[in-house]
Design a protein around this motif. Structure first.
Motif, mmCIF file in Angstrom:
data_model
loop_
_atom_site.group_PDB
_atom_site.id
_atom_site.type_symbol
_atom_site.label_atom_id
_atom_site.label_comp_id
_atom_site.label_asym_id
_atom_site.label_seq_id
_atom_site.Cartn_x
_atom_site.Cartn_y
_atom_site.Cartn_z
ATOM 1 N N ALA A 1 0.927 -1.100 -0.036
ATOM 2 C CA ALA A 1 0.055 0.060 -0.024
ATOM 3 C C ALA A 1 1.007 1.140 0.031
ATOM 4 O O ALA A 1 0.532 2.254 -0.679
ATOM 5 C CB ALA A 1 -0.905 0.070 1.277
ATOM 6 N N GLU A 2 1.907 1.311 0.923
ATOM 7 C CA GLU A 2 3.018 2.463 0.815
ATOM 8 C C GLU A 2 3.645 2.653 -0.571
ATOM 9 O O GLU A 2 3.563 3.698 -1.184
ATOM 10 C CB GLU A 2 4.018 2.214 1.954
ATOM 11 N N ILE A 3 4.002 1.617 -1.266
ATOM 12 C CA ILE A 3 4.583 1.447 -2.222
ATOM 13 C C ILE A 3 3.693 1.991 -3.367
ATOM 14 O O ILE A 3 4.406 2.768 -4.231
ATOM 15 C CB ILE A 3 5.192 0.216 -2.726
ATOM 16 N N GLU A 4 2.645 1.660 -3.602
ATOM 17 C CA GLU A 4 1.542 1.945 -4.505
ATOM 18 C C GLU A 4 1.388 3.673 -4.313
ATOM 19 O O GLU A 4 1.600 4.457 -5.495
ATOM 20 C CB GLU A 4 0.315 1.223 -4.259
ATOM 21 N N THR A 5 1.245 4.168 -3.123
ATOM 22 C CA THR A 5 0.802 5.508 -2.762
ATOM 23 C C THR A 5 2.140 6.596 -3.190
ATOM 24 O O THR A 5 1.838 7.513 -3.653
ATOM 25 C CB THR A 5 0.148 5.597 -1.672
ATOM 26 N N GLN A 6 3.027 5.994 -2.528
ATOM 27 C CA GLN A 6 4.279 6.995 -2.414
ATOM 28 C C GLN A 6 5.069 6.912 -3.685
ATOM 29 O O GLN A 6 6.167 7.832 -4.093
ATOM 30 C CB GLN A 6 5.007 6.526 -1.229
ATOM 31 N N ILE A 7 5.254 5.766 -4.355
ATOM 32 C CA ILE A 7 6.276 5.482 -5.552
ATOM 33 C C ILE A 7 5.601 5.372 -6.982
ATOM 34 O O ILE A 7 5.838 5.917 -7.736
ATOM 35 C CB ILE A 7 7.156 4.243 -5.246
ATOM 36 N N THR A 8 4.539 4.228 -6.603
ATOM 37 C CA THR A 8 4.035 3.669 -8.203
ATOM 38 C C THR A 8 3.143 4.696 -8.901
ATOM 39 O O THR A 8 3.347 5.163 -10.009
ATOM 40 C CB THR A 8 3.135 2.501 -7.991
ATOM 41 N N ARG A 9 2.620 5.555 -8.122
ATOM 42 C CA ARG A 9 1.400 6.659 -8.635
ATOM 43 C C ARG A 9 2.375 7.756 -9.174
ATOM 44 O O ARG A 9 2.197 8.395 -10.393
ATOM 45 C CB ARG A 9 0.486 7.059 -7.796
ATOM 46 N N PRO A 10 3.330 8.325 -8.507
ATOM 47 C CA PRO A 10 4.020 9.339 -8.986
ATOM 48 C C PRO A 10 4.812 8.924 -10.183
ATOM 49 O O PRO A 10 5.114 9.726 -11.083
ATOM 50 C CB PRO A 10 5.001 9.917 -7.856
ATOM 51 N N VAL A 11 5.400 7.887 -10.265
ATOM 52 C CA VAL A 11 6.113 7.212 -11.429
ATOM 53 C C VAL A 11 5.442 7.141 -12.670
ATOM 54 O O VAL A 11 5.501 7.581 -13.740
ATOM 55 C CB VAL A 11 6.726 5.863 -11.026
ATOM 56 N N GLU A 12 4.240 6.606 -12.371
ATOM 57 C CA GLU A 12 3.214 6.531 -13.551
ATOM 58 C C GLU A 12 2.732 7.947 -13.854
ATOM 59 O O GLU A 12 2.667 8.009 -15.341
ATOM 60 C CB GLU A 12 1.746 5.785 -13.037
ATOM 61 N N ASP A 13 2.492 8.875 -13.104
ATOM 62 C CA ASP A 13 2.118 10.111 -13.420
ATOM 63 C C ASP A 13 3.190 10.834 -14.508
ATOM 64 O O ASP A 13 2.929 11.551 -15.296
ATOM 65 C CB ASP A 13 1.899 11.158 -12.355
ATOM 66 N N ALA A 14 4.603 10.697 -14.138
ATOM 67 C CA ALA A 14 5.503 11.038 -14.797
ATOM 68 C C ALA A 14 5.932 10.496 -16.070
ATOM 69 O O ALA A 14 6.044 11.091 -17.030
ATOM 70 C CB ALA A 14 7.156 10.860 -13.856
ATOM 71 N N MET A 15 5.454 9.189 -16.234
ATOM 72 C CA MET A 15 5.649 8.415 -17.411
ATOM 73 C C MET A 15 4.406 8.610 -18.478
ATOM 74 O O MET A 15 4.799 8.379 -19.642
ATOM 75 C CB MET A 15 5.790 6.834 -17.179
ATOM 76 N N ALA A 16 3.504 9.005 -17.860
ATOM 77 C CA ALA A 16 2.369 9.442 -18.918
ATOM 78 C C ALA A 16 2.341 10.692 -19.823
ATOM 79 O O ALA A 16 1.991 10.483 -20.860
ATOM 80 C CB ALA A 16 0.960 9.827 -17.955
ATOM 81 N N GLY A 17 3.727 11.328 -19.553
ATOM 82 C CA GLY A 17 3.766 12.521 -20.492
ATOM 83 C C GLY A 17 4.873 11.992 -21.725
ATOM 84 O O GLY A 17 5.004 12.854 -22.508
ATOM 85 N N ILE A 18 5.257 10.717 -21.781
ATOM 86 C CA ILE A 18 6.084 10.358 -22.755
ATOM 87 C C ILE A 18 5.023 10.010 -24.021
ATOM 88 O O ILE A 18 4.273 9.436 -23.747
ATOM 89 C CB ILE A 18 6.860 9.129 -22.309
ATOM 90 N N SER A 19 5.660 10.503 -25.376
ATOM 91 C CA SER A 19 4.829 10.164 -26.226
ATOM 92 C C SER A 19 4.979 9.062 -26.948
ATOM 93 O O SER A 19 5.956 8.206 -26.421
ATOM 94 C CB SER A 19 5.055 11.466 -27.440
ATOM 95 N N ASN A 20 3.990 8.419 -27.700
ATOM 96 C CA ASN A 20 4.324 7.295 -28.323
ATOM 97 C C ASN A 20 4.424 5.941 -27.315
ATOM 98 O O ASN A 20 5.051 4.662 -27.797
ATOM 99 C CB ASN A 20 5.375 6.882 -29.500
ATOM 100 N N VAL A 21 3.531 6.227 -26.412
ATOM 101 C CA VAL A 21 3.525 4.962 -25.254
ATOM 102 C C VAL A 21 2.183 4.349 -25.691
ATOM 103 O O VAL A 21 1.274 4.790 -25.428
ATOM 104 C CB VAL A 21 3.678 5.226 -24.007
ATOM 105 N N ASN A 22 2.180 3.064 -25.633
ATOM 106 C CA ASN A 22 1.059 2.365 -26.198
ATOM 107 C C ASN A 22 0.065 1.838 -24.819
ATOM 108 O O ASN A 22 -1.029 1.938 -24.812
ATOM 109 C CB ASN A 22 1.214 1.084 -27.125
ATOM 110 N N ASN A 23 1.026 1.423 -23.667
ATOM 111 C CA ASN A 23 0.384 0.949 -22.604
ATOM 112 C C ASN A 23 1.298 1.209 -21.556
ATOM 113 O O ASN A 23 2.630 1.210 -21.756
ATOM 114 C CB ASN A 23 -0.118 -0.324 -22.603
ATOM 115 N N ILE A 24 0.852 1.727 -20.161
ATOM 116 C CA ILE A 24 1.670 1.732 -19.166
ATOM 117 C C ILE A 24 0.746 1.006 -18.066
ATOM 118 O O ILE A 24 -0.393 1.088 -17.606
ATOM 119 C CB ILE A 24 1.707 3.242 -18.525
ATOM 120 N N TYR A 25 1.676 -0.071 -17.308
ATOM 121 C CA TYR A 25 1.042 -0.787 -16.396
ATOM 122 C C TYR A 25 2.260 -0.969 -15.132
ATOM 123 O O TYR A 25 3.230 -1.151 -15.477
ATOM 124 C CB TYR A 25 0.279 -2.112 -16.699
ATOM 125 N N SER A 26 1.618 -1.314 -13.817
ATOM 126 C CA SER A 26 2.594 -1.433 -12.739
ATOM 127 C C SER A 26 2.266 -2.645 -11.998
ATOM 128 O O SER A 26 1.019 -3.271 -11.993
ATOM 129 C CB SER A 26 2.744 -0.130 -11.916
#
Length: 548
Positions: free
Chosen positions: A62-87
């Motif tokens: 739960a800590e990993i998801e809230t404090q690490i995974t979500r910020p990382v996914e938000d940062a990766m969402a700005g990369i172009s030509n990405v078909n899918n992002i999953y964690s």
């Protein structure tokens, strides 16, 4: 007569020397290229997938998801030509996967992903380990696994032998990229402090720790101008030997020092055991050999085996036992496909003889297969292809097509020879009469198979080498049919001892053909119904990326 530029067969017949020299050079170059082509199980395929891994020891999912995974996914969402992002989140580990669109420059996206991680690093907890960003590389899988044993060595010594001696010997070989040890322990220098001796001298554990940290530090010292030249300075403080570490003086305060050996036992030891390997129920050490992406599986295995044989001879007390080799499947597939290739050529020549009933004509048609096939290896080598399951399948399937043009040419020439014409004149007339038809049929095959190499998606990477290999081989077969086959027919065929006219075209096929021509509308309707019924069967076929 087709005339014009298609009368190249007549030029070849009149100029046999340059034609023979040209094809001889192509065949020899193709043979050298064949011997140098890397042998692999599959072609080079790039999976445009990037993984970002962040670890934090002891953190809950739960800590990993809230404090690490979500910020990382938000940062990766700005990369172009990405078909899918999953964690994927587990105890202490966050793994985020980016699936890029096919055709993207993975190296460029890798740099962009690292830059995004540097930006988001300040938002992540300070206790995390350094994030890792890497590309998914299928070719990085181990191709060989060995077990190593040495009764005269301890586990620590044998582990260091693998990390130092074995790894160095294998990585010096062409094509070997990495050697991973399985089991064993890592070498460490253990400092076991004695609380009583330490307290007697007024020392605490943090003081000893700080002394050790400062003693093992190598730091830059800036630049210095000496004699008009600039030199770089470095402060070298780390211990190079165990004896030097034992002589370390720890400050106790008041200008007094004690040696490290006065308060602790210092010795060569090992780290915590985090993995193990067993062979036939007995603990052993193992290591895996990885190759570079461009290297041949077979040549890397040969190089690795030769290096291990040299190590075994140099160190008689050490034995290497092969556990697994993925190259054995590659070798078996390669040999089986080559056997099928040779059998296909022989059977094709046999079929030609059964129809032509003339060994000279059969020889001329049979020569077209290897002469068309060998120069194809030269083009494959220039294009960076390899001998793998896909390219060997393409060459096996194309065997029948390679002899088609030559059969049409030699049959048309043989028909004129049987009617009484001299072989030279029959070659001139026969090859020129069907020149346009041969070129048209070959061009049709090329335009069908070439687009296969440019299919989009993951499947297109598999078929890139397939379509181009077929197209190049067919084009060489056209060159053989237009140059070499008429030339050989003109000088190898013998005049007919019993000239006779060709048998009339009669029989069931003649009657069926005439009926179709007399009833064109019915014939077209019948063919159209079969075509659309075939299309209706397509939805009933199962779909999948790979066959079962």
């Amino acid at each position: 007569m087709t005339g014009g530029s298609l009368r190249i067969s007549a030029w070849a017949i009149r100029n046999p020397v340059p034609v023979v020299v040209m094809f001889t050079a192509l065949v020899i170059a193709g043979m050298f290229a064949f011997s140098g082509l890397p042998v692999k199980q599959f072609p080079n395929i790039e999976f445009p997938i990037i993984t970002v891994t962040v670890t934090q020891s002891g953190a809950s999912p739960a800590e990993i998801e809230t404090q690490i995974t979500r910020p990382v996914e938000d940062a990766m969402a700005g990369i172009s030509n990405v078909n899918n992002i999953y964690s994927t989140v587990t105890q202490g580990v966050s793994s985020t996967t980016l699936e890029l669109d096919i055709g993207q420059d993975v190296r460029k996206k890798l740099d962009e992903t690292r830059a995004r991680m540097d930006q988001v690093r300040a938002q992540l907890p300070r206790e995390i380990d350094e994030p890792t960003v890497r590309e998914l590389d299928v070719a990085s899988q181990p191709i060989m696994t060995y077990a190593i044993s040495a009764p005269s060595m301890s586990v620590e010594q044998l582990s260091w032998f693998v990390d130092d001696t074995v790894a160095r010997a294998l990585q010096a070989r062409t094509g070997v990229s990495q050697v991973n040890r399985v089991g064993g322990v890592n070498r460490e220098i253990n400092v076991l402090i004695d609380p009583d001796r330490m307290a007697a001298r007024g020392l605490t554990a943090p003081q000893v720790n700080n002394a050790l940290r400062g003693f093992s530090l190598d730091a830059p010292g800036g630049r210095l101008q000496v004699g008009g030249r600039e030199q770089t300075l470095r402060v070298l403080g780390s211990a190079s030997t165990l004896a030097a570490l034992r002589e370390l003086e720890v400050p106790t305060g008041g200008g007094r020092f004690v040696k490290l050996t006065d308060i602790a036992d210092v010795g060569d030891g090992s780290g915590e055991v985090r993995g193990f390997a067993r062979l036939n129920g007995r603990p052993v050490l193992g290591f895996q050999v990885l190759k570079t992406k461009e290297a041949s599986d077979v040549s890397v295995e040969d190089e690795a085996v030769a290096a291990l044989d040299q190590l075994a001879a140099k160190h008689p007390g050490v034995s290497f036992t092969p556990i697994f080799s993925a190259v054995s499947f590659t070798r078996a597939s390669y040999k089986a496909t080559l056997n099928v290739l040779i059998e296909g050529m022989l059977l094709a020549a046999l079929v030609v003889y059964l129809f032509l009933r003339e060994w000279r004509a059969t020889l001329i048609a049979a020569v077209a297969m290897p002469v068309s096939l060998l120069p194809t290896f030269l083009v494959m080598s220039m294009a960076g292809f390899s001998l793998n399951m896909v390219t060997l399948l393409a060459l096996t399937l194309v065997i029948g097509i390679l002899v088609d043009d030559a059969i049409v040419e030699i049959e048309n020439i043989e028909k004129r020879v049987a009617a009484g014409a001299r072989p030279y004149q029959a070659s001139m007339e026969g090859a020129d009469a069907i020149g346009l038809a041969v070129v048209a049929t070959t061009a049709t095959i090329v335009v069908v198979f070439t687009p296969v190499s440019f299919m989009p998606g993951m499947a297109g990477q598999f078929f890139k080498e397939f379509g181009l290999s077929v197209s190049v081989a067919v084009l060489f077969s056209l060159a053989v049919a237009r140059f070499l086959t008429p030339l050989m027919a003109a000088y190898l065929l013998k005049p007919s001892a019993d000239p006779r006219p060709r048998k009339p075209f009669v029989g069931f096929y003649r009657r069926a053909l005439e009926w179709s021509l007399d009833h064109r509308i019915l014939a077209v309707i019948f063919g159209g119904v079969l075509f659309f019924l075939s299309l209706a069967l397509i939805p009933l076929l199962p779909k999948g990326f790979q066959p079962e």
